[in-house]
Design a protein around this motif. Structure first.
Motif, PDB file in Angstrom:
ATOM      1  N   ILE A  32      77.091  31.104   6.641  1.00 18.05           N
ATOM      2  CA  ILE A  32      77.895  31.444   5.454  1.00 18.05           C
ATOM      3  C   ILE A  32      77.853  30.300   4.460  1.00 18.05           C
ATOM      4  CG2 ILE A  32      80.230  31.932   4.625  1.00 18.05           C
ATOM      5  CD1 ILE A  32      80.721  33.372   7.322  1.00 18.05           C
ATOM      6  N   LEU A  33      78.017  29.090   4.958  1.00 18.01           N
ATOM      7  CA  LEU A  33      77.990  27.912   4.097  1.00 18.01           C
ATOM      8  C   LEU A  33      76.661  27.809   3.345  1.00 18.01           C
ATOM      9  CD1 LEU A  33      79.249  25.186   3.209  1.00 18.01           C
ATOM     10  CD2 LEU A  33      78.185  24.190   5.235  1.00 18.01           C
ATOM     11  N   ILE A  34      75.579  27.954   4.051  1.00 15.55           N
ATOM     12  CA  ILE A  34      74.258  27.862   3.425  1.00 15.55           C
ATOM     13  C   ILE A  34      74.072  28.964   2.384  1.00 15.55           C
ATOM     14  CG2 ILE A  34      71.780  28.090   3.861  1.00 15.55           C
ATOM     15  CD1 ILE A  34      72.342  26.635   6.564  1.00 15.55           C
ATOM     16  N   ALA A  35      74.483  30.170   2.719  1.00 14.20           N
ATOM     17  CA  ALA A  35      74.351  31.283   1.770  1.00 14.20           C
ATOM     18  C   ALA A  35      75.155  31.024   0.497  1.00 14.20           C
ATOM     19  CB  ALA A  35      74.790  32.588   2.429  1.00 14.20           C
ATOM     20  N   GLU A  36      76.375  30.534   0.650  1.00 15.05           N
ATOM     21  CA  GLU A  36      77.220  30.253  -0.523  1.00 15.05           C
ATOM     22  C   GLU A  36      76.626  29.118  -1.359  1.00 15.05           C
ATOM     23  OE1 GLU A  36      79.638  31.989  -1.705  1.00 15.05           O
ATOM     24  OE2 GLU A  36      79.917  33.333  -0.008  1.00 15.05           O
ATOM     25  N   ALA A  37      76.100  28.102  -0.706  1.00 16.17           N
ATOM     26  CA  ALA A  37      75.481  26.992  -1.437  1.00 16.17           C
ATOM     27  C   ALA A  37      74.229  27.462  -2.174  1.00 16.17           C
ATOM     28  CB  ALA A  37      75.132  25.862  -0.468  1.00 16.17           C
ATOM     29  N   GLU A  38      73.433  28.281  -1.526  1.00 10.84           N
ATOM     30  CA  GLU A  38      72.181  28.720  -2.144  1.00 10.84           C
ATOM     31  C   GLU A  38      72.413  29.649  -3.330  1.00 10.84           C
ATOM     32  OE1 GLU A  38      69.578  29.973   1.045  1.00 10.84           O
ATOM     33  OE2 GLU A  38      69.194  27.881   1.614  1.00 10.84           O
ATOM     34  N   ILE A  39      73.534  30.333  -3.363  1.00  8.25           N
ATOM     35  CA  ILE A  39      73.894  31.117  -4.562  1.00  8.25           C
ATOM     36  C   ILE A  39      74.029  30.174  -5.755  1.00  8.25           C
ATOM     37  CG2 ILE A  39      75.779  32.424  -5.646  1.00  8.25           C
ATOM     38  CD1 ILE A  39      76.246  33.719  -2.856  1.00  8.25           C
ATOM     39  N   VAL A  40      74.710  29.047  -5.535  1.00  7.99           N
ATOM     40  CA  VAL A  40      74.877  28.055  -6.602  1.00  7.99           C
ATOM     41  C   VAL A  40      73.539  27.386  -6.921  1.00  7.99           C
ATOM     42  CG1 VAL A  40      76.065  25.930  -7.288  1.00  7.99           C
ATOM     43  CG2 VAL A  40      77.296  27.674  -5.964  1.00  7.99           C
ATOM     44  N   PHE A  41      72.790  27.003  -5.897  1.00  9.58           N
ATOM     45  CA  PHE A  41      71.501  26.346  -6.117  1.00  9.58           C
ATOM     46  C   PHE A  41      70.570  27.208  -6.974  1.00  9.58           C
ATOM     47  CE2 PHE A  41      71.691  23.949  -1.778  1.00  9.58           C
ATOM     48  CZ  PHE A  41      72.675  23.098  -2.293  1.00  9.58           C
ATOM     49  N   ALA A  42      70.596  28.501  -6.757  1.00 17.60           N
ATOM     50  CA  ALA A  42      69.720  29.413  -7.498  1.00 17.60           C
ATOM     51  C   ALA A  42      70.035  29.399  -9.002  1.00 17.60           C
ATOM     52  CB  ALA A  42      69.835  30.831  -6.937  1.00 17.60           C
ATOM     53  N   MET A  43      71.260  29.047  -9.352  1.00 14.58           N
ATOM     54  CA  MET A  43      71.660  29.012 -10.751  1.00 14.58           C
ATOM     55  C   MET A  43      71.564  27.613 -11.365  1.00 14.58           C
ATOM     56  SD  MET A  43      72.175  32.129 -11.152  1.00 14.58           S
ATOM     57  CE  MET A  43      72.697  32.105 -12.839  1.00 14.58           C
ATOM     58  N   ALA A  44      71.378  26.602 -10.527  1.00 12.06           N
ATOM     59  CA  ALA A  44      71.343  25.197 -10.988  1.00 12.06           C
ATOM     60  C   ALA A  44      69.937  24.804 -11.437  1.00 12.06           C
ATOM     61  CB  ALA A  44      71.825  24.297  -9.868  1.00 12.06           C
ATOM     62  N   THR A  45      69.847  23.629 -12.062  1.00 12.76           N
ATOM     63  CA  THR A  45      68.568  23.120 -12.531  1.00 12.76           C
ATOM     64  C   THR A  45      68.010  22.131 -11.514  1.00 12.76           C
ATOM     65  OG1 THR A  45      69.345  23.326 -14.811  1.00 12.76           O
ATOM     66  CG2 THR A  45      67.409  21.936 -14.438  1.00 12.76           C
ATOM     67  N   PRO A  46      67.008  22.570 -10.733  1.00 17.93           N
ATOM     68  CA  PRO A  46      66.426  21.645  -9.748  1.00 17.93           C
ATOM     69  C   PRO A  46      65.501  20.644 -10.432  1.00 17.93           C
ATOM     70  CG  PRO A  46      65.259  23.724  -9.700  1.00 17.93           C
ATOM     71  CD  PRO A  46      66.384  23.882 -10.699  1.00 17.93           C
ATOM     72  N   MET A  47      65.377  19.501  -9.803  1.00 16.08           N
ATOM     73  CA  MET A  47      64.447  18.491 -10.286  1.00 16.08           C
ATOM     74  C   MET A  47      63.161  18.586  -9.472  1.00 16.08           C
ATOM     75  SD  MET A  47      66.262  17.529 -12.697  1.00 16.08           S
ATOM     76  CE  MET A  47      65.086  16.406 -13.379  1.00 16.08           C
ATOM     77  N   PRO A  48      62.060  18.109  -9.999  1.00 17.96           N
ATOM     78  CA  PRO A  48      60.798  18.158  -9.245  1.00 17.96           C
ATOM     79  C   PRO A  48      60.953  17.462  -7.889  1.00 17.96           C
ATOM     80  CG  PRO A  48      60.400  17.458 -11.485  1.00 17.96           C
ATOM     81  CD  PRO A  48      61.893  17.503 -11.306  1.00 17.96           C
ATOM     82  N   ASP A  49      60.274  17.967  -6.904  1.00 18.94           N
ATOM     83  CA  ASP A  49      60.339  17.413  -5.546  1.00 18.94           C
ATOM     84  C   ASP A  49      59.729  16.021  -5.539  1.00 18.94           C
ATOM     85  OD1 ASP A  49      60.496  16.957  -2.855  1.00 18.94           O
ATOM     86  OD2 ASP A  49      58.915  18.381  -2.307  1.00 18.94           O
ATOM     87  N   SER A  50      60.588  15.038  -5.253  1.00 18.00           N
ATOM     88  CA  SER A  50      60.089  13.658  -5.195  1.00 18.00           C
ATOM     89  C   SER A  50      60.219  13.081  -3.790  1.00 18.00           C
ATOM     90  CB  SER A  50      60.867  12.777  -6.176  1.00 18.00           C
ATOM     91  OG  SER A  50      62.236  12.776  -5.834  1.00 18.00           O
ATOM     92  N   ASN A  51      60.712  13.893  -2.851  1.00 16.75           N
ATOM     93  CA  ASN A  51      60.944  13.399  -1.497  1.00 16.75           C
ATOM     94  C   ASN A  51      60.070  14.108  -0.479  1.00 16.75           C
ATOM     95  OD1 ASN A  51      63.030  11.551  -2.168  1.00 16.75           O
ATOM     96  ND2 ASN A  51      64.393  13.277  -2.446  1.00 16.75           N
ATOM     97  N   GLY A  52      59.151  14.922  -0.914  1.00 19.54           N
ATOM     98  CA  GLY A  52      58.390  15.722   0.007  1.00 19.54           C
ATOM     99  C   GLY A  52      57.198  15.040   0.482  1.00 19.54           C
TER     100      GLY A  52
END
Length: 128
Positions: A108-128
């Motif tokens: 549930i926690l992950i699903a709720e967080a990912e709803i917000v993440f989907a609307m946020a502005t991600p930065m390019p992957d610099s840790n991969g």
């Protein structure tokens, strides 16, 4: 194709090895979930995940609090503190009384967080 929101999902002792601090003038940072041994979950926003884990561990030892069992760290987001606040709004019903932690099922926690993440502005992957 599912977006990669999580860049670390594992034991706390390796966070500083896997996730370097973000050194940018922009408001960029990560969302962290600390899963404690008492089954509570604590939510943090940080530019330096390793330091955040270390700080919690030191405080836990000093005040006899629960240690971290497991952590999850998100990719970096612009306006990361706003991302955290929106996740807190989504999971408010799971907040523990007289505490900053939450009692919530991991899925549930992950699903709720990912709803917000989907609307946020991600930065390019610099840790991969």
């Amino acid at each position: 194709m599912q977006k990669k929101f999580w860049i670390y999902d594992g034991p706390p002792q390796y966070a500083d090895l896997k996730l370097p601090a973000i050194s940018s003038t922009l408001s960029i940072g990560h969302i962290l979930f600390f899963f404690l041994h008492d089954r509570s979950v604590w939510l943090f926003a940080s530019r330096n995940p390793g330091k955040c884990v270390s700080s919690w561990s030191n405080t836990a030892r000093r005040y006899n609090l629960r240690e971290i069992n497991h952590i999850m760290v998100s990719q970096s987001f612009l306006f990361y503190t706003s991302v955290k606040k929106n996740i807190e709004i989504n999971i408010e019903g799971y907040r523990m009384e007289k505490s900053g932690g939450y009692i919530i099922d991991r899925e549930i926690l992950i699903a709720e967080a990912e709803i917000v993440f989907a609307m946020a502005t991600p930065m390019p992957d610099s840790n991969g």
